[in-house]
Design a protein around this motif. Structure first.
Motif, PDB file in Angstrom:
ATOM      1  N   HIS A  79       0.870  -1.172   0.000  1.00 12.36           N
ATOM      2  CA  HIS A  79       0.000   0.000   0.000  1.00 12.36           C
ATOM      3  C   HIS A  79       0.905   1.220   0.000  1.00 12.36           C
ATOM      4  N   TYR A  80       0.423   2.301  -0.599  1.00 13.80           N
ATOM      5  CA  TYR A  80       1.247   3.507  -0.642  1.00 13.80           C
ATOM      6  C   TYR A  80       0.374   4.745  -0.718  1.00 13.80           C
ATOM      7  N   LEU A  81       0.973   5.860  -0.295  1.00  8.85           N
ATOM      8  CA  LEU A  81       0.344   7.162  -0.452  1.00  8.85           C
ATOM      9  C   LEU A  81       0.934   7.802  -1.696  1.00  8.85           C
ATOM     10  N   GLN A  82       0.082   8.200  -2.610  1.00  4.59           N
ATOM     11  CA  GLN A  82       0.503   8.903  -3.814  1.00  4.59           C
ATOM     12  C   GLN A  82       0.271  10.382  -3.575  1.00  4.59           C
ATOM     13  N   SER A  92      -2.394  17.335  -2.815  1.00  2.00           N
ATOM     14  CA  SER A  92      -3.317  16.322  -2.301  1.00  2.00           C
ATOM     15  C   SER A  92      -2.590  14.993  -2.198  1.00  2.00           C
ATOM     16  N   TYR A  93      -3.250  14.017  -1.573  1.00  3.81           N
ATOM     17  CA  TYR A  93      -2.706  12.662  -1.469  1.00  3.81           C
ATOM     18  C   TYR A  93      -3.856  11.665  -1.490  1.00  3.81           C
ATOM     19  N   ALA A  94      -3.548  10.429  -1.891  1.00  2.00           N
ATOM     20  CA  ALA A  94      -4.546   9.357  -1.900  1.00  2.00           C
ATOM     21  C   ALA A  94      -3.845   8.050  -1.560  1.00  2.00           C
ATOM     22  N   LEU A  95      -4.591   7.134  -0.984  1.00  3.05           N
ATOM     23  CA  LEU A  95      -4.072   5.820  -0.602  1.00  3.05           C
ATOM     24  C   LEU A  95      -4.367   4.813  -1.709  1.00  3.05           C
ATOM     25  N   TYR A  96      -3.339   4.064  -2.107  1.00  4.15           N
ATOM     26  CA  TYR A  96      -3.458   3.063  -3.169  1.00  4.15           C
ATOM     27  C   TYR A  96      -2.968   1.704  -2.673  1.00  4.15           C
ATOM     28  N   ARG A  97      -3.415   0.662  -3.387  1.00  5.46           N
ATOM     29  CA  ARG A  97      -3.001  -0.719  -3.113  1.00  5.46           C
ATOM     30  C   ARG A  97      -2.462  -1.316  -4.411  1.00  5.46           C
ATOM     31  N   ARG A  98      -1.264  -1.905  -4.334  1.00  8.57           N
ATOM     32  CA  ARG A  98      -0.684  -2.571  -5.508  1.00  8.57           C
ATOM     33  C   ARG A  98      -1.186  -4.010  -5.531  1.00  8.57           C
ATOM     34  N   SER A 101      -3.234  -7.268 -10.575  1.00  7.73           N
ATOM     35  CA  SER A 101      -4.004  -6.770 -11.722  1.00  7.73           C
ATOM     36  C   SER A 101      -3.867  -5.261 -11.912  1.00  7.73           C
ATOM     37  N   GLY A 102      -3.096  -4.604 -11.050  1.00  2.59           N
ATOM     38  CA  GLY A 102      -2.891  -3.159 -11.187  1.00  2.59           C
ATOM     39  C   GLY A 102      -3.099  -2.439  -9.869  1.00  2.59           C
ATOM     40  N   ASN A 103      -2.885  -1.156  -9.881  1.00  6.83           N
ATOM     41  CA  ASN A 103      -3.039  -0.348  -8.675  1.00  6.83           C
ATOM     42  C   ASN A 103      -4.497   0.057  -8.485  1.00  6.83           C
ATOM     43  N   VAL A 104      -4.956  -0.046  -7.241  1.00  9.23           N
ATOM     44  CA  VAL A 104      -6.350   0.260  -6.919  1.00  9.23           C
ATOM     45  C   VAL A 104      -6.363   1.369  -5.871  1.00  9.23           C
ATOM     46  N   GLN A 105      -7.153   2.415  -6.132  1.00 11.98           N
ATOM     47  CA  GLN A 105      -7.284   3.477  -5.142  1.00 11.98           C
ATOM     48  C   GLN A 105      -8.183   2.996  -4.019  1.00 11.98           C
ATOM     49  N   VAL A 106      -7.664   3.042  -2.794  1.00  8.35           N
ATOM     50  CA  VAL A 106      -8.374   2.529  -1.629  1.00  8.35           C
ATOM     51  C   VAL A 106      -9.245   3.601  -0.988  1.00  8.35           C
ATOM     52  N   ASP A 107      -8.745   4.818  -0.958  1.00  6.09           N
ATOM     53  CA  ASP A 107      -9.433   5.898  -0.261  1.00  6.09           C
ATOM     54  C   ASP A 107      -9.502   7.115  -1.167  1.00  6.09           C
ATOM     55  N   ALA A 108     -10.439   7.978  -0.914  1.00  2.09           N
ATOM     56  CA  ALA A 108     -10.594   9.199  -1.728  1.00  2.09           C
ATOM     57  C   ALA A 108      -9.398  10.120  -1.528  1.00  2.09           C
ATOM     58  N   ALA A 109      -9.117  10.923  -2.522  1.00  6.59           N
ATOM     59  CA  ALA A 109      -8.017  11.882  -2.431  1.00  6.59           C
ATOM     60  C   ALA A 109      -8.339  12.949  -1.395  1.00  6.59           C
ATOM     61  N   ARG A 110      -7.334  13.337  -0.642  1.00  7.73           N
ATOM     62  CA  ARG A 110      -7.474  14.369   0.400  1.00  7.73           C
ATOM     63  C   ARG A 110      -6.665  15.585  -0.013  1.00  7.73           C
ATOM     64  N   ALA A 111      -7.287  16.736  -0.040  1.00  9.85           N
ATOM     65  CA  ALA A 111      -6.615  17.966  -0.457  1.00  9.85           C
ATOM     66  C   ALA A 111      -5.896  18.614   0.725  1.00  9.85           C
ATOM     67  N   VAL A 112      -4.830  19.327   0.423  1.00  8.72           N
ATOM     68  CA  VAL A 112      -4.124  20.113   1.426  1.00  8.72           C
ATOM     69  C   VAL A 112      -4.945  21.373   1.680  1.00  8.72           C
TER      70      VAL A 112
END
Length: 166
Positions: A79-82, A92-98, A101-112
């Motif tokens: 898992h990583y923060l992009q 902004s940042y969003a949480l992803y899962r590798r 089958s590819g990268n999946v966004q786990v959580d909505a993007a959060r703005a600064v």
């Protein structure tokens, strides 16, 4: 008129039970709360409120990193923060899962938030299957003459937040 002492019945008067506040009482309470809030804002100033948003954002990012690390350990998928940079700052940042089958966004993007500046050593903050970080990450959050440093230790993946305001 005859008097029967054993038949004398006295009826007690019941006092009415109040179950709600009157409109006047409610208006007084709202006025007092408003006065206290305005006094707090004038004594602390708007600068304290904006630096509070900086501290809150630093806390949110650190919790998102801890969440990514724990999700990595529990699922076995990295898992990583992009971070989304604009010029030299993060917007902004969003949480992803590798996954395979590819990268999946786990959580909505959060703005600064407005008034908060974020700079980062890396654009991707990734954790391996055992919870270690793929690199030593560092984020700097600045808001209204106060700043915080978020660090991630490579070997353990532990996240630390410290205020670095002089």
């Amino acid at each position: 008129m005859m008097h029967y002492p054993y038949l004398s019945i006295t009826m007690a008067r019941r006092t009415p039970v109040r179950r709600a506040m009157s409109f006047l009482e409610l208006a007084v309470v709202v006025a007092i709360v408003g006065l206290l809030a305005s006094a707090a804002i004038t004594s602390f100033g708007s600068s304290s409120l904006s630096s509070g948003s900086g501290a809150g954002f630093a806390r949110k990012v650190s919790l998102a990193m801890v969440h990514a690390r724990r999700a990595t350990i529990s699922t076995g998928d990295n898992h990583y923060l992009q971070l989304s940079p604009s010029a030299a700052n993060v917007t902004s940042y969003a949480l992803y899962r590798r996954t395979s089958s590819g990268n999946v966004q786990v959580d909505a993007a959060r703005a600064v938030p407005n008034g908060v500046t974020v700079s980062s050593s890396h654009a991707v903050l990734e954790f391996d299957f055992d919870g270690t970080a793929l690199a030593g990450y560092s984020l700097n959050v600045t808001a209204n003459n106060r700043s915080w440093n978020l660090g991630v230790v490579t070997l353990t993946g532990s996240v630390s937040v410290s205020e670095t305001t002089p």
